[in-house]
Scaffold this active site. Sequence first.
Site, PDB file in Angstrom:
ATOM      1  N   THR A   1     -10.183   0.633 -52.223  1.00 14.33           N
ATOM      2  CA  THR A   1     -11.241   0.014 -51.402  1.00 14.33           C
ATOM      3  C   THR A   1     -12.180   1.073 -50.799  1.00 14.33           C
ATOM      4  O   THR A   1     -13.393   1.002 -50.953  1.00 14.33           O
ATOM      5  CB  THR A   1     -10.582  -0.791 -50.252  1.00 14.33           C
ATOM      6  OG1 THR A   1      -9.629  -1.669 -50.848  1.00 14.33           O
ATOM      7  CG2 THR A   1     -11.584  -1.570 -49.466  1.00 14.33           C
ATOM      8  N   VAL A   2     -11.608   2.065 -50.126  1.00 14.00           N
ATOM      9  CA  VAL A   2     -12.446   3.067 -49.442  1.00 14.00           C
ATOM     10  C   VAL A   2     -13.054   4.036 -50.464  1.00 14.00           C
ATOM     11  O   VAL A   2     -14.227   4.422 -50.353  1.00 14.00           O
ATOM     12  CB  VAL A   2     -11.629   3.830 -48.378  1.00 14.00           C
ATOM     13  CG1 VAL A   2     -12.482   4.884 -47.698  1.00 14.00           C
ATOM     14  CG2 VAL A   2     -11.056   2.860 -47.358  1.00 14.00           C
TER      15      VAL A   2
ATOM     16  N   ALA B   1     -27.913  16.818 -45.688  1.00 12.77           N
ATOM     17  CA  ALA B   1     -26.888  17.842 -45.943  1.00 12.77           C
ATOM     18  C   ALA B   1     -27.505  19.165 -46.409  1.00 12.77           C
ATOM     19  O   ALA B   1     -26.889  20.219 -46.272  1.00 12.77           O
ATOM     20  CB  ALA B   1     -25.903  17.335 -46.990  1.00 12.77           C
TER      21      ALA B   1
ATOM     22  N   ALA C   1      -9.216  11.101 -59.235  1.00 13.17           N
ATOM     23  CA  ALA C   1      -7.834  10.920 -59.699  1.00 13.17           C
ATOM     24  C   ALA C   1      -7.344   9.563 -59.232  1.00 13.17           C
ATOM     25  O   ALA C   1      -7.456   9.232 -58.048  1.00 13.17           O
ATOM     26  CB  ALA C   1      -6.936  12.012 -59.131  1.00 13.17           C
TER      27      ALA C   1
ATOM     28  N   LYS D   1      -4.369   8.504 -41.217  1.00 13.50           N
ATOM     29  CA  LYS D   1      -3.910   8.706 -39.828  1.00 13.50           C
ATOM     30  C   LYS D   1      -2.415   8.941 -39.731  1.00 13.50           C
ATOM     31  O   LYS D   1      -1.946   9.701 -38.891  1.00 13.50           O
ATOM     32  CB  LYS D   1      -4.296   7.520 -38.934  1.00 13.50           C
ATOM     33  CG  LYS D   1      -3.870   6.166 -39.477  1.00 13.50           C
ATOM     34  CD  LYS D   1      -5.079   5.379 -39.843  1.00 13.50           C
ATOM     35  CE  LYS D   1      -4.774   4.412 -40.961  1.00 13.50           C
ATOM     36  NZ  LYS D   1      -5.997   3.934 -41.595  1.00 13.50           N
TER      37      LYS D   1
ATOM     38  N   GLU E   1     -12.726  11.854 -39.704  1.00 11.92           N
ATOM     39  CA  GLU E   1     -13.413  10.800 -38.941  1.00 11.92           C
ATOM     40  C   GLU E   1     -12.910   9.407 -39.311  1.00 11.92           C
ATOM     41  O   GLU E   1     -12.763   8.527 -38.450  1.00 11.92           O
ATOM     42  CB  GLU E   1     -14.933  10.892 -39.202  1.00 11.92           C
ATOM     43  CG  GLU E   1     -15.776   9.924 -38.421  1.00 11.92           C
ATOM     44  CD  GLU E   1     -15.665  10.141 -36.914  1.00 11.92           C
ATOM     45  OE1 GLU E   1     -16.151  11.157 -36.420  1.00 11.92           O
ATOM     46  OE2 GLU E   1     -15.065   9.276 -36.226  1.00 11.92           O
TER      47      GLU E   1
ATOM     48  N   GLU F   1      -1.997  -7.525 -44.189  1.00 15.34           N
ATOM     49  CA  GLU F   1      -1.350  -7.155 -45.452  1.00 15.34           C
ATOM     50  C   GLU F   1      -0.114  -8.020 -45.684  1.00 15.34           C
ATOM     51  O   GLU F   1       0.436  -8.597 -44.740  1.00 15.34           O
ATOM     52  CB  GLU F   1      -0.883  -5.698 -45.368  1.00 15.34           C
ATOM     53  CG  GLU F   1      -1.935  -4.770 -44.839  1.00 15.34           C
ATOM     54  CD  GLU F   1      -2.342  -3.733 -45.854  1.00 15.34           C
ATOM     55  OE1 GLU F   1      -1.756  -3.721 -46.948  1.00 15.34           O
ATOM     56  OE2 GLU F   1      -3.255  -2.964 -45.537  1.00 15.34           O
TER      57      GLU F   1
ATOM     58  N   LYS G   1      -3.382   6.341 -34.531  1.00 12.67           N
ATOM     59  CA  LYS G   1      -4.774   6.631 -34.152  1.00 12.67           C
ATOM     60  C   LYS G   1      -4.848   7.136 -32.696  1.00 12.67           C
ATOM     61  O   LYS G   1      -5.592   8.074 -32.400  1.00 12.67           O
ATOM     62  CB  LYS G   1      -5.625   5.375 -34.330  1.00 12.67           C
ATOM     63  CG  LYS G   1      -5.709   4.933 -35.800  1.00 12.67           C
ATOM     64  CD  LYS G   1      -6.260   3.518 -35.923  1.00 12.67           C
ATOM     65  CE  LYS G   1      -6.326   3.062 -37.368  1.00 12.67           C
ATOM     66  NZ  LYS G   1      -6.586   1.621 -37.502  1.00 12.67           N
TER      67      LYS G   1
ATOM     68  N   GLY H   1     -12.467  -1.508 -43.897  1.00 12.14           N
ATOM     69  CA  GLY H   1     -13.377  -2.047 -44.905  1.00 12.14           C
ATOM     70  C   GLY H   1     -13.975  -0.939 -45.742  1.00 12.14           C
ATOM     71  O   GLY H   1     -13.997   0.228 -45.354  1.00 12.14           O
TER      72      GLY H   1
HETATM   73  N1  HSE Z   1      -4.940  -1.693 -40.927  1.00 17.52           N
HETATM   74  C1  HSE Z   1      -5.959  -1.165 -40.058  1.00 17.52           C
HETATM   75  C2  HSE Z   1      -6.478  -2.264 -39.162  1.00 17.52           C
HETATM   76  C3  HSE Z   1      -7.126  -0.575 -40.768  1.00 17.52           C
HETATM   77  O1  HSE Z   1      -6.063  -3.411 -39.257  1.00 17.52           O
HETATM   78  O2  HSE Z   1      -7.319  -1.947 -38.337  1.00 17.52           O
HETATM   79  C4  HSE Z   1      -6.840   0.764 -41.313  1.00 17.52           C
HETATM   80  O3  HSE Z   1      -6.431   1.647 -40.317  1.00 17.52           O
END
Ligand code: HSE
Length: 436
Positions: free
Chosen positions: A13-14, A33, A43, A105, A129, A190, A205, A302
Amino acid sequence: MKPIKVGLLGIGTVGSGTFNVLKRNQEEIMRRAGRAIQIAMVADLNTERARELTKGECEVVADANLVVSHPDIDIVIELIGGYGIAKDLVMKAIANGKHVVTANKALLATHGTEIFQAAQAKGVMVAFEASVAGGVPIIKALREGLTANRIEWIAGIINGTTNFILSEMRDKGLDFDVVLKEAQRLGYAEADPTFDIEGIDAAHKATIMSAIAFGIPVQFDKAYVEGITKLQASDIRYAEQLGYRIKLLGISKRTPKGIELRVHPTLIPAKRLIANVEGAMNAVVVQGDAVGPTLYYGKGAGSEPTASAVIADLVDITRLATADPEHRVPHLAFQPDAMTDIPILPMSEVTTSYYLRMRVADQPGVLADVTRILADSTISIDAMLQKEPSEGEQQTDIIILTHQTQEKNVIAAIGKIEALSTVAGQVTKIRLEHLN
Ligand code: HSE
């Protein structure tokens, strides 16, 4: 100047968001930049899907080791997650002199000290970040924007899944289990939601933010972690009646005795801006001594919101890649030799206010017994709510909000209250923060 070359580990996704945004905004990003940023290698175990996503524009391999050891790669983006293979690859990338960008994280909160030391010794940057609050530039704000301040505390809604669940519970008056199932059906939670609903993701975090805010090592093992699984719809309703919302907060606070680092459901006054952050959104309040309170808000997860943070790190590294390592912004905001070892306080030493709910017999003297126990424990009452018993019932709920006290006092008082013959079952305890 020739493009800086990037190797991407994981194009889920990211990763796909990063690939797409980098391509879509390449001219604008290059103007910022100072040179082009090119994803040269990807990969991913699913090479077929990776080739489809990258449309032949870069080399695709299944073995991430080929990326972290490739001589042409300047920056490795780690988007695999977890502490196993991801850690090996990050350490190898650093050993090979690559800069690293990661959204991981869990990895940084548990192994950050080792990773940052290795990066420091090798003169490379590790940027992260995207690891806290997705697209919200909170790391940049803490590390650079607020650098004049002595940070006093941070409180954040840093897990979108749980904030979505709590918002739904409040809006629809539903219990946790029902909303969790709905959140899973809609893709907000999830299939295995443990890390989110048990507060572990938020604690990772909060741990990273506490290190940057106070110049202490990352110490996830010292964080107090409590999720939202035991919250009842009735607590959300009672809190509302008393003028509060319940949010899962990650809190880190400087106190004279040490640093508080904790994640738990928290009552906050409904009028605070952060109390009105709904759905899957994230928000962090940082209190600095000079600036006062500041609030950072946005999407915490997201594809493209997280890619926004990943690419900001790529741009930072591109700008600084040729700078003398001594003159870069330190990984954890404080110079490595200026970190302190102020202790993280055990939860029993934490000072906060409390919401207490108890089921009691509706008979004379019960309230007096409860308030006497609180008074004997030097716990001062701030507000109280007693419901009329329902038709035909002999028991009722009493809700008490306390002024600030130490956690150990409250636990001792609760033990005594639960021992009263007029109190049924356990006392529900939820912490309360005024955030002022
Ligand atoms: N699973 C996290 C959330 C997003 O629900 O905010 C990724 O850190």
